[in-house]
Design a protein around this motif. Structure first.
Motif, PDB file in Angstrom:
ATOM      1  N   VAL A 403       0.865  -1.188   0.000  1.00 15.92           N
ATOM      2  CA  VAL A 403       0.000   0.000   0.000  1.00 15.92           C
ATOM      3  C   VAL A 403       0.901   1.238   0.000  1.00 15.92           C
ATOM      4  N   ASP A 404       1.244   1.728   1.173  1.00 13.86           N
ATOM      5  CA  ASP A 404       2.206   2.825   1.283  1.00 13.86           C
ATOM      6  C   ASP A 404       2.726   2.903   2.705  1.00 13.86           C
ATOM      7  N   LEU A 405       3.562   3.898   2.968  1.00 13.66           N
ATOM      8  CA  LEU A 405       4.265   3.989   4.248  1.00 13.66           C
ATOM      9  C   LEU A 405       3.311   4.105   5.429  1.00 13.66           C
ATOM     10  N   LEU A 406       2.388   5.053   5.373  1.00 17.30           N
ATOM     11  CA  LEU A 406       1.518   5.304   6.517  1.00 17.30           C
ATOM     12  C   LEU A 406       0.564   4.150   6.771  1.00 17.30           C
ATOM     13  N   TRP A 407       0.074   3.523   5.707  1.00 18.37           N
ATOM     14  CA  TRP A 407      -0.781   2.345   5.885  1.00 18.37           C
ATOM     15  C   TRP A 407      -0.005   1.214   6.560  1.00 18.37           C
ATOM     16  N   GLY A 408       1.206   1.005   6.124  1.00 22.16           N
ATOM     17  CA  GLY A 408       2.015  -0.057   6.722  1.00 22.16           C
ATOM     18  C   GLY A 408       2.267   0.170   8.198  1.00 22.16           C
ATOM     19  N   ILE A 409       2.618   1.407   8.554  1.00 20.64           N
ATOM     20  CA  ILE A 409       2.857   1.738   9.961  1.00 20.64           C
ATOM     21  C   ILE A 409       1.574   1.592  10.768  1.00 20.64           C
TER      22      ILE A 409
END
Length: 533
Positions: A403-409
């Motif tokens: 997905v992307d960085l913020l979703w992963g975090i």
């Protein structure tokens, strides 16, 4: 600041070569003018680098904000209106700093932070493979799974692999990338130990110079590299043309609600990404410096105000450039500051020379950065720590890659919180029973130092399992904090105990009581309050 210039100058050159395509690529992925990415990189290096308390962090335009910027420019009716939101976002970040909101970054589990670093490393590798073979025209700053041309990370990777198998790759881009990779590996593993000259002159600089020479001398051969696989810095014809690349906010839009919503979004996301990056870079730092997070928010806010005022993208501290700085031996903030000046000087004096750098060479540099972030040994170490560390770690990686960085975090954090709640429910330290194997009917229950509503389920279950005709001793000697919810459970159990012929002995620092008529009265609590014992 000047003590380690012998370390900081070479590191700043590496960071410059990493930052240059990312600044341009993020601007392109954001739907903003290319020069806006360079402005953000310059201010992130010089201004934020000077004000920040971080010794090794590097700031600039962030890929994590690209999707927000892309949507906002259209929704707000133009780039000049969007710049108002960037300025306001910087002011809000200043407010966050004054309110000491920087502590938020410390509430993210270590497994999630390590997953973030590893996930970004994997993303860098996957994104650079197509550039390495000259098969991808997407911007290098496009780190999201879904890309600007409708493709995704995996489809672009498959296209590059198919092209490689069929021999349909760019021969020139691939050849110079392999040469650059060989130089980087040779420099890192062999030559860096042979003399100080090889420490001062970094491998990436040599690789870039070789790449420029390769482009110049192969233009009319089968190894020629097309311009769409070169760095593309805007080249003004004269000084007035250079000044014409700057944009300025349309402050007439400052009263619009959607501008303020965008400003808060930028401030929140940029601050969160910065704090996470600060936590990650401090973990990577071999000298274990600790960055003052509130000062970092103040520095980022100041940078975003200035960036927005002259047409730049939003700024955050960014892990790719920061990790490249650490890996290249940067010691102080001078590395970040010098890299900012290098960006400024280069776009003014030598933009045409920069436009001769093959992207495949820079892909080789980034490939090394990505591999050092996502080493196989990291996976092995996290797995050896047990599932409580492994699961949030791997979920964070999957979220970032797909997905992307913020979703992963966010996904990693949710899993981490779930594990904390689960282990809190199961944790025997909150409820320790003794004497269950003795037939005298005596049972001792010892509550932990702090008992909250998270432990309600475990305590209620154990109390319900106490057999009738027993003698229960509840030990609160070491309990310093007891949530009112737990006292309610004990109150209800006291009523049931009379029916089940269970005698209760309560031991606390306030004394010893046999069969207390009311736990609430014993602790002198009001309803809905909490008690420190």
């Amino acid at each position: 600041m000047f003590k380690y210039l012998k370390n900081d100058i070479p590191a700043s050159i590496v960071v410059f070569f990493v930052a240059l395509p990312l600044c341009l690529g993020i601007a392109l992925a954001s739907g903003a003018p290319l020069f806006s990415g360079l402005i953000a990189g310059i201010i992130g290096g010089i201004v934020v680098g000077s004000l920040s308390g971080s010794k090794i962090g590097v700031s600039g335009p962030a890929a994590g904000l690209a999707a927000i910027v892309l949507v906002a420019i259209t929704a707000l009716g133009g780039y000049e209106n969007f710049l108002v939101a960037v300025v306001l976002g910087g002011i809000i970040q200043l407010l966050f700093g004054f309110l000491r909101a920087g502590i938020i970054g410390y509430y993210f589990p270590s497994s999630v932070i390590k997953g973030m670093l590893t996930g970004i490393g994997i993303i860098i590798i996957l994104k650079q493979i197509p550039h390495f073979f000259g098969m991808d025209k997407d911007p290098q700053g496009d780190f999201a799974f879904l890309q600007v041309d409708g493709e995704n990370t995996l489809t672009e990777l498959l296209k590059a692999i198919n092209a490689l198998i069929s021999g349909n790759v760019s021969i020139g881009a691939t050849t110079v990338a392999i040469i650059a990779m060989a130089i980087l590996i040779l420099w890192s593993n062999v030559l860096s130990n042979k003399g100080k000259i090889f420490e001062l002159v970094q491998g990436p600089l040599v690789a870039v110079v070789v790449g420029i020479l390769f482009y110049v001398f192969t233009q009319d051969t089968t190894f020629a590299i097309t311009k769409d696989h070169l760095v593309s810095v805007p080249v003004p014809e004269d000084f007035s043309g250079f000044l014409g690349q700057f944009s300025f906010p349309n402050f007439a839009a400052i009263t619009r609600a959607d501008v303020w919503i965008t400003a808060f979004t930028i401030a929140l996301v940029a601050s969160l990404e910065t704090l996470l990056c600060v936590e990650a870079t401090d973990k990577l730092d071999p000298h274990k410096n600790v960055t003052p997070t509130n000062r970092e928010l103040l520095a980022q806010g100041t940078g975003n105000i200035l960036s927005g005022l002259i047409g730049g993208l939003p700024i955050t501290q960014v892990i790719v450039r920061s990790s490249a700085n650490i890996q290249s031996g940067g010691r102080t903030k001078m590395s970040a500051i010098i890299h900012g000046f290098l960006l400024l000087i280069s776009v003014i004096i030598i933009p045409k020379l920069l436009n001769m750098i093959p992207l495949s060479v820079l892909a080789a540099v980034l490939f090394i950065v990505g591999f050092k972030l996502a080493k196989p040994s990291t996976f092995k170490k996290m797995f050896s720590l047990g599932w409580k560390q492994w699961v949030p770690f791997i979920v964070t990686i999957i979220g970032i890659v797909f997905v992307d960085l913020l979703w992963g975090i966010g996904l990693g954090l949710v899993v981490g919180i779930f594990i904390v709640l689960l282990k809190s429910f199961q944790n025997s330290h909150f409820l320790h029973k003794e004497g269950e194997d003795v037939d005298d009917g005596k049972i001792k229950m010892t509550l932990a130092e702090e008992v909250t509503f998270f432990n309600k389920g475990a305590i209620l279950k154990e109390l319900d399992n106490i057999p009738s005709d027993s003698y229960l001793e509840i030990d609160l000697i070491n309990t310093r904090y007891l949530d009112y919810d737990i006292i309610e459970i004990l109150e209800d159990f006291a009523l049931k105990a009379k029916e089940r012929n269970i005698d209760i002995k309560l031991i606390s620092k306030r004394g010893v009581v046999e069969n207390p008529p009311s736990f609430i009265e014993f602790f002198e609590l009001r309803p809905k309050s909490k008690m420190g014992l």
